[in-house]
Design an enzyme around this catalytic site. Structure first.
Site, short mmCIF file in Angstrom:
data_model
loop_
_atom_site.label_atom_id
_atom_site.label_comp_id
_atom_site.label_asym_id
_atom_site.label_seq_id
_atom_site.Cartn_x
_atom_site.Cartn_y
_atom_site.Cartn_z
N TYR A 101 70.40 34.80 20.14
CA TYR A 101 71.65 34.17 19.69
C TYR A 101 71.68 32.73 20.17
CZ TYR A 101 76.58 32.88 19.63
OH TYR A 101 77.76 32.22 19.41
N GLU A 189 76.40 28.41 14.41
CA GLU A 189 76.00 29.62 15.13
C GLU A 189 74.85 30.28 14.40
OE1 GLU A 189 78.71 33.03 16.99
OE2 GLU A 189 78.36 33.34 14.86
#
Ligand code: GDP
Ligand code: MN
Length: 385
Positions: A101, A189
């Site tokens: 991530y 993101e």
């Protein structure tokens, strides 16, 4: 404005962030054609602005163009958490060795940028933050100094990425950060950022939120906006200069002042109802504005009653009453409208409403009383008038 995955990836590609090769399709045949062009195994991904598409069945692998057609026909038109799938992204699929991530976002409270990275990717990052906060490396970046290589290393080593992924990840992060700042984004993101079978690090997903206030600096973003169908009701509201947000309930709301409207939503909830919208007519609400507001609200077939909650300060209640009467004369309103007027010239306003009886018009003296009546009427329970 939140972008679709395919739009976010298009932008990231311009900043040399590695993303899989892919094409957008709006029909099963286009998906098959795209799969043919890409060759080999592909992944077909629903383009909707909600996470968890995979779990919802919106992401499927396909080994051939025929299979891509078949899965696309299942995904297109699918409803994912209230969003209808109108497009799919067909991408070349690769092996995934690890999912990570990473994100950059605007950290308002610290007045800087925040970079986050975790070796626990592909899952909901909020969950990781709850269960294993140490697994997320966070790095603050001064907006004036910008990002340096040491920030990237801090993120990558802090998150303890696999050694094989480190060089690529350290090279990728500054590019992602450049995209974030140059696009005037409030968030980029990538979840998951993956380590592929060939040992490359690639952005497999992209969530990009752009700052609407910076759009004037980016004329090319007009194109991005075109892909976002604004709900018809919101589009009309915007045209009429109304501050309107659609919600899911059945009690239409009109109020003056954002704070009052917010509390009106709360009071409707407390009375056992659900608001159909947020609508702030602001100060000095006249006939024109009120009739636009009523028109927009009642165009929603879900709406069973309307609550008009006005506290007169600068706004004069007599003018509001005039506006309501005028609007009711213009519109064919089929749902009951509960009006609560208080503050400047409230007496006068109430008298005007009483003198101009309309079968759909009800008055109430208090905010809670008005909300209760509107909720009862929405539920088909006739209250007093
Ligand atoms: P989200 O769940 O809506 O955020 O969708 P993502 O794009 O993040 O994808 C969810 C999951 O699908 C990823 O974590 C991967 O495990 C899987 N996935 C997505 N794209 C591919 C792909 O190209 N190949 C493979 N094998 N899996 C993929
Ligand atoms: Mn994702």
């Amino acid at each position: 404005m939140d972008l679709f995955e395919y739009q976010g990836k298009e932008l990231l590609r311009k900043f040399e962030v590695p993303v899989p090769e892919g094409r957008v399709a709006t029909t099963p045949d286009e998906a098959a054609e795209a799969a043919k062009g890409l060759g080999g195994k592909v992944v077909v991904k629903a383009q909707v602005q909600v996470g968890g598409r995979g779990k919802a069945g919106g992401i499927k692998l396909a080994d051939s163009p025929d299979e891509a057609r078949a899965v696309a026909s299942r995904i297109l038109g699918m409803d994912i958490k209230g969003h209808t799938v109108k497009r799919v992204l067909v991408e070349r699929a690769g092996d995934i060795k690890a999912e990570y991530y990473c994100s950059f976002l605007l950290d308002r409270s610290n007045r800087d940028f925040l970079g986050m990275m975790s070796a626990k990717g592909g899952v909901d990052i909020e969950e990781v933050a709850d269960s294993d906060p140490d697994a997320i490396a966070m790095v603050h970046i001064d907006p004036l100094l910008g990002m340096s290589d040491f920030h990237a290393r801090e993120m990558v080593f802090g998150a303890d990425l696999d050694p094989e992924a480190r060089p690529d990840a350290i090279a990728l992060l500054p590019k992602l950060f450049r995209a974030f700042t140059q696009l005037d984004a409030s968030l980029v993101e990538v979840n998951p950022l993956v380590l592929t079978g060939e040992g490359r690090v690639v952005a497999l997903d992209a969530k990009v939120s752009l700052d609407d206030s910076a759009f004037y600096r980016h004329p090319s973003f007009d194109q991005l906006k075109a892909a976002h169908e604004i709900p018809e009701q919101e589009r009309v509201a915007k045209e009429k200069g109304l501050n309107f947000i659609k919600l899911d309930g059945d009690v239409g709301i009109i109020g003056n002042g954002a704070g009052l409207v917010m509390s009106t939503l709360d009071v409707v909830k407390a009375a056992g109802g659900e608001a159909a919208n947020f609508l702030d007519v602001g100060g000095g609400a006249g006939a024109e504005l009120l009739s636009s507001a009523l028109e927009v609200i009642t165009s929603n077939p879900e709406v069973r009653s309307v609550l008009i909650n006005i506290f007169g300060g600068i706004t004069r209640c007599d003018l509001v009453a005039e506006g309501i009467i005028d609007a009711l004369g213009r519109l064919d309103v089929k749902v009951p409208i509960v009006v609560r007027l208080d503050g400047t010239n409230a007496e006068q306003g109430r008298k005007m409403l009483a003198d101009a009886p309309h079968p759909m018009l009800k008055s109430a003296d208090t905010m809670l009383g008005a909300a209760q009546l509107a909720v009862d009427l929405a539920h088909g329970r006739e209250g007093g008038s």
